[in-house]
Write a protein that holds these residues in place. Structure first.
Motif, PDB file in Angstrom:
ATOM      1  N   HIS A  95      20.062   9.573 -33.384  1.00 19.08           N
ATOM      2  CA  HIS A  95      21.437   9.804 -33.886  1.00 19.08           C
ATOM      3  C   HIS A  95      21.653  11.274 -34.266  1.00 19.08           C
ATOM      4  N   LEU A  96      20.751  11.872 -35.035  1.00 18.88           N
ATOM      5  CA  LEU A  96      20.884  13.224 -35.440  1.00 18.88           C
ATOM      6  C   LEU A  96      21.054  14.126 -34.369  1.00 18.88           C
ATOM      7  N   GLU A  97      19.967  14.038 -33.242  1.00 23.78           N
ATOM      8  CA  GLU A  97      20.081  15.054 -32.303  1.00 23.78           C
ATOM      9  C   GLU A  97      21.380  14.702 -31.369  1.00 23.78           C
ATOM     10  N   THR A  98      21.778  13.821 -31.251  1.00 27.98           N
ATOM     11  CA  THR A  98      23.044  13.455 -30.596  1.00 27.98           C
ATOM     12  C   THR A  98      24.010  13.977 -31.059  1.00 27.98           C
ATOM     13  N   MET A  99      24.362  13.774 -32.425  1.00 29.71           N
ATOM     14  CA  MET A  99      25.304  14.396 -33.069  1.00 29.71           C
ATOM     15  C   MET A  99      25.401  15.937 -32.998  1.00 29.71           C
ATOM     16  N   GLU A 100      24.349  16.480 -33.152  1.00 33.95           N
ATOM     17  CA  GLU A 100      24.103  17.909 -33.116  1.00 33.95           C
ATOM     18  C   GLU A 100      24.657  18.427 -31.798  1.00 33.95           C
ATOM     19  N   PHE A 151      26.527  16.957 -29.545  1.00 33.59           N
ATOM     20  CA  PHE A 151      28.282  16.573 -29.296  1.00 33.59           C
ATOM     21  C   PHE A 151      28.914  17.481 -30.210  1.00 33.59           C
ATOM     22  N   HIS A 152      28.645  17.746 -31.275  1.00 34.44           N
ATOM     23  CA  HIS A 152      29.516  18.599 -32.219  1.00 34.44           C
ATOM     24  C   HIS A 152      29.765  19.980 -31.459  1.00 34.44           C
ATOM     25  N   ARG A 153      29.035  20.361 -30.779  1.00 37.53           N
ATOM     26  CA  ARG A 153      29.320  21.675 -29.835  1.00 37.53           C
ATOM     27  C   ARG A 153      30.623  21.447 -29.145  1.00 37.53           C
ATOM     28  N   GLN A 154      30.958  20.110 -28.571  1.00 40.01           N
ATOM     29  CA  GLN A 154      32.157  19.970 -27.837  1.00 40.01           C
ATOM     30  C   GLN A 154      33.577  20.356 -28.614  1.00 40.01           C
ATOM     31  N   ARG A 155      33.485  20.373 -29.708  1.00 40.93           N
ATOM     32  CA  ARG A 155      34.735  20.493 -30.582  1.00 40.93           C
ATOM     33  C   ARG A 155      35.769  19.471 -30.538  1.00 40.93           C
ATOM     34  N   SER A 164      32.905  15.237 -40.205  1.00 43.14           N
ATOM     35  CA  SER A 164      32.575  14.294 -41.085  1.00 43.14           C
ATOM     36  C   SER A 164      32.185  13.011 -39.872  1.00 43.14           C
ATOM     37  N   TYR A 165      31.185  12.146 -40.662  1.00 41.65           N
ATOM     38  CA  TYR A 165      31.024  10.952 -40.104  1.00 41.65           C
ATOM     39  C   TYR A 165      30.838   9.752 -40.991  1.00 41.65           C
ATOM     40  N   ILE A 166      30.779   8.515 -40.267  1.00 38.31           N
ATOM     41  CA  ILE A 166      30.804   7.215 -41.092  1.00 38.31           C
ATOM     42  C   ILE A 166      29.285   6.710 -41.186  1.00 38.31           C
TER      43      ILE A 166
END
Length: 246
Positions: free
Chosen positions: A187-192, A194-198, A203-205
């Motif tokens: 989860h953490l790796e995937t979030m990191e 994809f956040h680069r895609q802007r 914020s997340y739930i």
């Protein structure tokens, strides 16, 4: 009036919870807010204890036998109203196809409300459909709650491709991570990544029991657990979303 559609190609990603809580937070900020529940499951209406309307209200609306204002119910919360789903919602694809080739029919149905509301949140059913395309055309923002897993992110790519294929403005597409388990490295790796895609809000739930308890209380999280981590998470998401639209 700004229209925000909560959508995902698949179910079980926290879409309705996002719709219910973000709309409630908007109303708490005194924005005149409407939820339009177009998911045949009717979960948004359930959470707000809305009275079941006629089994054919949506059909009458699409066929222009009633206007949308006639279907609006007050939720019991200031500044917050709802158009609940009904049994005819499951036939929306066929009903919209019968109206001709225009993909702006849903937008036209909302037009009479433009002076009555600041925000309209649409709770969408999952899947690609005629209805989905109508909603994408009507919405100013299509907000995708996304679980940070490989399969869920393939869903995001599929929605992005659908927008491109149908020539829908990609700037409408915004995303946030939902049902996040911070104990999982994936989860953490995937979030990191994809956040680069802007396209994803910072914020997340998180995956939290208070979100599941909404069904017990039939209420948004802020109404029964205002000091909870879930309430804080939705508030942070709302503040970030609000900053981008007002």
């Amino acid at each position: 009036m700004i229209t925000i559609a909560l959508y995902n190609l698949k179910g079980g990603v926290g879409k309705t919870a996002g719709c219910v809580n973000l709309a409630h937070l908007a109303a708490m900020d005194e924005y005149r807010t409407l939820i339009w529940d177009l998911d045949p499951q009717g979960a948004s209406g359930f959470y707000y204890q809305a009275s079941a309307g006629s089994a054919k209200d949506t059909k009458k609306l699409v066929e222009q036998h009633v206007v949308i204002s006639e279907l609006i119910q007050h939720t019991g919360y200031d500044y917050l109203d709802i158009v609940p789903s009904d049994f005819s919602s499951r036939k929306l694809d066929a009903l919209l196809e019968a109206q001709g080739n225009s993909k702006k029919y849903v937008k036209q149905l909302l037009k009479p409300l433009k002076n009555d509301y600041d925000l309209v949140f649409i709770d969408c059913p999952p899947g690609f459909s005629v209805l989905a395309e109508h909603i994408f055309q009507a919405a100013d923002i299509v907000l995708l709650p996304t679980i940070p897993t490989t399969l869920s992110l393939r869903t995001f790519e599929a929605v992005k491709s659908f927008f491109e294929e149908k020539k829908i403005d990609l700037a409408k597409l915004m995303c946030y991570f939902s049902m996040v388990d911070s104990r999982k490295a994936l989860h953490l790796e995937t979030m990191e990544a994809f956040h680069r895609q802007r396209r994803f809000f910072s914020s997340y739930i998180p995956y939290l029991s208070d979100v599941e308890k909404m069904g017990i209380y039939q209420a948004p999280v802020m109404a029964f657990a205002p000091s909870s981590r879930a309430a804080q998470a939705y508030t942070e998401l709302w503040e970030e979303l609000k900053e981008g639209i007002f």
